[in-house]
Design a protein around this motif. Structure first.
Motif, PDB file in Angstrom:
ATOM      1  N   GLU A 298      -8.108  -0.071  10.161  1.00 42.07           N
ATOM      2  CA  GLU A 298      -6.824  -0.766  10.319  1.00 42.07           C
ATOM      3  C   GLU A 298      -6.509  -1.697   9.168  1.00 42.07           C
ATOM      4  N   TYR A 299      -7.145  -1.427   8.051  1.00 42.54           N
ATOM      5  CA  TYR A 299      -6.901  -2.284   6.897  1.00 42.54           C
ATOM      6  C   TYR A 299      -6.817  -1.387   5.663  1.00 42.54           C
ATOM      7  N   ILE A 300      -6.484  -1.981   4.552  1.00 44.69           N
ATOM      8  CA  ILE A 300      -6.434  -1.196   3.318  1.00 44.69           C
ATOM      9  C   ILE A 300      -7.741  -1.420   2.571  1.00 44.69           C
ATOM     10  N   ALA A 301      -8.457  -0.331   2.346  1.00 50.34           N
ATOM     11  CA  ALA A 301      -9.774  -0.465   1.726  1.00 50.34           C
ATOM     12  C   ALA A 301      -9.658  -0.454   0.208  1.00 50.34           C
ATOM     13  N   LEU A 302     -10.366  -1.372  -0.403  1.00 47.72           N
ATOM     14  CA  LEU A 302     -10.353  -1.477  -1.866  1.00 47.72           C
ATOM     15  C   LEU A 302     -10.805  -0.166  -2.500  1.00 47.72           C
ATOM     16  N   ASN A 303     -11.806   0.420  -1.848  1.00 48.46           N
ATOM     17  CA  ASN A 303     -12.352   1.677  -2.341  1.00 48.46           C
ATOM     18  C   ASN A 303     -11.266   2.744  -2.519  1.00 48.46           C
ATOM     19  N   ASP A 304     -10.417   2.900  -1.501  1.00 47.77           N
ATOM     20  CA  ASP A 304      -9.343   3.903  -1.570  1.00 47.77           C
ATOM     21  C   ASP A 304      -8.366   3.579  -2.695  1.00 47.77           C
ATOM     22  N   LEU A 305      -8.080   2.298  -2.837  1.00 52.06           N
ATOM     23  CA  LEU A 305      -7.147   1.894  -3.906  1.00 52.06           C
ATOM     24  C   LEU A 305      -7.733   2.218  -5.278  1.00 52.06           C
ATOM     25  N   LEU A 306      -9.050   2.000  -5.418  1.00 54.65           N
ATOM     26  CA  LEU A 306      -9.678   2.239  -6.719  1.00 54.65           C
ATOM     27  C   LEU A 306      -9.693   3.727  -7.068  1.00 54.65           C
ATOM     28  N   ILE A 307     -10.065   4.551  -6.094  1.00 53.89           N
ATOM     29  CA  ILE A 307     -10.098   6.002  -6.362  1.00 53.89           C
ATOM     30  C   ILE A 307      -8.690   6.479  -6.747  1.00 53.89           C
ATOM     31  N   THR A 308      -7.715   6.055  -5.966  1.00 54.36           N
ATOM     32  CA  THR A 308      -6.331   6.469  -6.244  1.00 54.36           C
ATOM     33  C   THR A 308      -5.854   5.961  -7.600  1.00 54.36           C
ATOM     34  N   SER A 309      -6.201   4.722  -7.915  1.00 51.27           N
ATOM     35  CA  SER A 309      -5.813   4.163  -9.224  1.00 51.27           C
ATOM     36  C   SER A 309      -6.374   5.021 -10.347  1.00 51.27           C
TER      37      SER A 309
ATOM     38  N   ALA B 254       0.844  -1.200   0.000  1.00 56.57           N
ATOM     39  CA  ALA B 254       0.000   0.000   0.000  1.00 56.57           C
ATOM     40  C   ALA B 254       0.881   1.252   0.000  1.00 56.57           C
ATOM     41  N   TYR B 255       1.953   1.187   0.785  1.00 55.37           N
ATOM     42  CA  TYR B 255       2.881   2.317   0.856  1.00 55.37           C
ATOM     43  C   TYR B 255       3.491   2.579  -0.519  1.00 55.37           C
ATOM     44  N   PHE B 256       3.957   1.506  -1.163  1.00 50.79           N
ATOM     45  CA  PHE B 256       4.534   1.634  -2.500  1.00 50.79           C
ATOM     46  C   PHE B 256       3.531   2.286  -3.453  1.00 50.79           C
ATOM     47  N   PHE B 257       2.291   1.838  -3.378  1.00 51.98           N
ATOM     48  CA  PHE B 257       1.260   2.365  -4.269  1.00 51.98           C
ATOM     49  C   PHE B 257       0.973   3.837  -3.968  1.00 51.98           C
ATOM     50  N   GLU B 258       0.955   4.166  -2.685  1.00 51.85           N
ATOM     51  CA  GLU B 258       0.706   5.557  -2.296  1.00 51.85           C
ATOM     52  C   GLU B 258       1.788   6.473  -2.878  1.00 51.85           C
ATOM     53  N   ILE B 259       3.045   6.054  -2.725  1.00 48.72           N
ATOM     54  CA  ILE B 259       4.148   6.872  -3.243  1.00 48.72           C
ATOM     55  C   ILE B 259       4.069   6.991  -4.760  1.00 48.72           C
TER      56      ILE B 259
ATOM     57  N   SER C 240      -6.310  13.633  -0.974  1.00 54.23           N
ATOM     58  CA  SER C 240      -7.043  12.941   0.093  1.00 54.23           C
ATOM     59  C   SER C 240      -7.089  11.450  -0.184  1.00 54.23           C
ATOM     60  N   ALA C 241      -7.422  11.113  -1.429  1.00 57.72           N
ATOM     61  CA  ALA C 241      -7.544   9.694  -1.775  1.00 57.72           C
ATOM     62  C   ALA C 241      -6.210   8.981  -1.560  1.00 57.72           C
ATOM     63  N   ILE C 242      -5.119   9.623  -2.003  1.00 63.37           N
ATOM     64  CA  ILE C 242      -3.790   9.014  -1.844  1.00 63.37           C
ATOM     65  C   ILE C 242      -3.469   8.850  -0.352  1.00 63.37           C
ATOM     66  N   GLY C 243      -3.799   9.888   0.449  1.00 68.58           N
ATOM     67  CA  GLY C 243      -3.522   9.845   1.879  1.00 68.58           C
ATOM     68  C   GLY C 243      -4.398   8.852   2.622  1.00 68.58           C
ATOM     69  N   ASN C 244      -5.558   8.554   2.050  1.00 66.11           N
ATOM     70  CA  ASN C 244      -6.495   7.642   2.718  1.00 66.11           C
ATOM     71  C   ASN C 244      -6.097   6.172   2.622  1.00 66.11           C
ATOM     72  N   ILE C 245      -5.162   5.869   1.748  1.00 71.29           N
ATOM     73  CA  ILE C 245      -4.820   4.455   1.566  1.00 71.29           C
ATOM     74  C   ILE C 245      -4.327   3.863   2.876  1.00 71.29           C
ATOM     75  N   ILE C 246      -3.355   4.560   3.499  1.00 71.08           N
ATOM     76  CA  ILE C 246      -2.894   4.117   4.823  1.00 71.08           C
ATOM     77  C   ILE C 246      -3.408   5.139   5.827  1.00 71.08           C
TER      78      ILE C 246
END
Lengths: 267, 299
Positions: free
Chosen positions: A237-248, A159-164, A214-220
């Motif tokens: 305390e988990y990585i939400a699929l929703n956040d990953l999708l918005i960021t993607s 998740a960190y890698f993806f956020e960066i 916001s979306a990028i920051g919401n991943i973690i």
């Protein structure tokens, strides 16, 4: 692909400022991660002196929670990585080497992909540092080590890698469009700290969560600590699929704009 | 002869200005092809389009009759405008990047550095180079991978006389090795000294194309007329220092070799008993024409 990677590596590693930035980044990161637990416990115990109940001291370093705690903290330093990326991207425009590369026979697609590879390399570099630091701190501070504690929550590393990588896509877009490093860094900060919060405030409900920063920051998200549990606050305390999708979606959009720019620009 | 570059109706417009207008030309193997024109005549735009840095509005071009497909660009060495490198890197590191781009071995780097006489300075940062050295390094970069064609845009701009002489000598030496050269310049003298073929551009239009000695040569054309044209023509054709004879509008246009003048021709014809009713010296020289274009641009 390997050829493009080699080209980008030569350019980056021969540039002295990149070594300095990388070194400062590593030093700041290491001191924050190594110092944060003592710092928080000091603040908490000072504040707790006057409280009737004793507050348990926090342990940020024990695995598997360390994956979450430390990647969350480390992600605040991503602006360093954006600066590195912006400098290397705008260099090509300042030196006009982006044009010369095409004259030398690099295709427009290759020019674009070589810079995407650069973002990947920066994100990987940062992820590798975090991984090593988490493992060192985790091994030193975890009472019972097992394969399980290493693997549980290690998804935060991805998740960190993806956020960066996503954050760098925005930096890459701005750098490509404005060509000047100082201006690009300023715009990135202005957007992240001023423009987006204002838009977010004006938007109804939680639509602001869909905006890129916001979306990028919401991943973690902020880790749940014992302290917070006392106050009965629960965090994700988990990585939400929703956040990953918005960021993607944002990441793909940003890279797509840069791609079109590389295709259509008269260099 | 094998075709190196061929364009078909190439067009580029910047706003309301036509930078390149329906441009057709063909460059063949072994030529030193000059593109001559004043500043703003479309030389760099034309080369930029052929090299992929500028996108044409319409029209097409093809390198090497398409035989290298997508890789054709790695067979062309090019320097447009000033030499461009990473200033913080040494000559050697800069050329490593070029070699990677052209999918060549690093082993080619020493050869090109020696060719341009920069081998001893290969470890110096690019930013410490003089303009002449930068230009030579640019040529070295362009020569990596043994290109079949070398494109140079105003290669002697800003150089001192020694630098200019070095570059010209280098171009001729490279051409002698069988590399086709495409050289854009606003200097008539440069094109005359270096090129075998020339295309003259003005405001994006092709004014002339052909061999340098045919196009840029001073041509003394004498226009003559007499009562008896047949006699005149027969007499003229006996002079062996007349280069060509053409009939036009009941006049004869004769091209004189440089040592002849209207005066000499007139005297000769008088001796043969032919009197002229019309005698007019027409200097059909593209050189003069070109200089006039340049003068207008400079006003």
């Amino acid at each position: 692909m390997f050829r493009l990677l080699q080209i980008e590596l030569i350019k980056a590693l021969k540039f002295k400022a990149i070594w300095w930035l990388g070194l400062v980044y590593f030093a700041v990161m290491a001191s924050i991660l190594f110092g944060v637990e003592a710092f928080i416990n000091k603040v908490v115990s000072d504040a707790g002196n006057n409280l009737p109940i004793s507050i348990p001291s926090v342990s940020l370093y024990s695995l598997p929670d360390a994956w979450h705690n430390l990647t969350y903290l480390a992600s605040f330093l991503k602006i360093f990585l954006a600066v590195i990326s912006i400098i290397l991207v705008t260099n090509e425009f300042n030196y006009k080497t982006v044009k010369q590369q095409i004259l030398n026979g690099l295709s427009r697609q290759e020019s674009f992909w070589s810079k995407v590879l650069l973002q990947l390399m920066i994100a990987l570099f940062s992820t590798a540092i975090i991984a090593v630091l988490v493992l060192i701190l985790g091994v030193l501070h975890t009472e019972e080590l097992s394969l399980g504690v290493f693997l549980t929550k290690s998804s935060f590393l991805f998740a960190y890698f993806f956020e960066i990588f996503s954050y760098l896509s925005l930096a890459f877009l701005i750098a490509t469009l404005v060509h000047r490093s100082g201006f690009a860094i300023g715009l990135l900060l202005l957007y992240g700290f001023v423009v987006e919060p204002i838009i977010s405030y004006k938007l109804p409900l939680d639509y602001g969560d869909y905006l890129p920063i916001s979306a990028i920051g919401n991943i973690i998200q902020l880790p749940n600590s014992q302290l917070m549990k006392i106050f009965g606050i629960e965090f994700q305390e988990y990585i939400a699929l929703n956040d990953l999708l918005i960021t993607s979606a944002w990441t793909i959009l940003f890279y797509a704009i840069v791609y079109v720019y590389y295709q259509k620009k008269d260099f | 002869m094998e075709i190196i570059l061929q364009t078909k109706k190439l067009n580029k417009q910047y706003g309301s200005i036509k930078a390149v207008n329906d441009l057709d030309f063909t460059i063949r193997k072994g030529e030193i092809f000059g593109i001559l024109g004043p500043n703003g005549s479309g030389k760099t735009t034309t080369l930029g389009m052929a090299l992929g840095v500028t996108l044409p509005q319409s029209g097409s071009f093809e390198w090497f009759e398409g035989k290298y497909g997508k890789n054709s660009r790695t067979k062309v060495g090019a320097i447009l405008e000033s030499p461009i490198f990473y200033p913080y890197m040494s000559a050697l590191d800069n050329l490593k990047i070029v070699a990677k781009i052209k999918k060549q071995n690093y082993s080619d780097i020493d050869r090109v550095l020696k060719h341009v006489e920069l081998y001893d300075r290969r470890k110096s940062p690019f930013k410490t180079f003089s303009l002449g050295m930068k230009q030579r390094l640019a040529i070295a970069a362009a020569l990596i991978g043994n290109p079949e064609a070398l494109i140079l845009d105003e290669p002697t701009n800003g150089l001192d006389p020694q630098g200019i002489a070095d570059i010209r000598e280098l171009v001729l030496r490279t051409a002698a090795e069988g590399v086709t050269i495409i050289l854009a310049s606003h200097l008539l003298d440069e094109v005359q000294k270096v090129c075998s073929h020339v295309m003259i551009l003005n405001k994006g239009n092709r004014l002339a194309i052909g061999k340098v000695d045919e196009i840029l040569q001073e041509k003394n054309i004498l226009e003559i007329k007499s009562e008896n044209m047949t006699d005149l023509k027969n007499t003229i054709s006996t002079f062996d220092d007349i280069r060509s004879i053409k009939e036009e509008d009941e006049k004869l246009l004769i091209e004189l070799s440089p040592e002849l003048s209207a005066d000499i021709i007139n005297k000769r014809l008088m001796k043969k008993g032919i009197s002229l009713s019309h005698l007019f010296m027409k200097e059909k020289s593209l050189e003069k024409f070109f200089l006039e274009i340049l003068k207008k641009e400079n006003v």
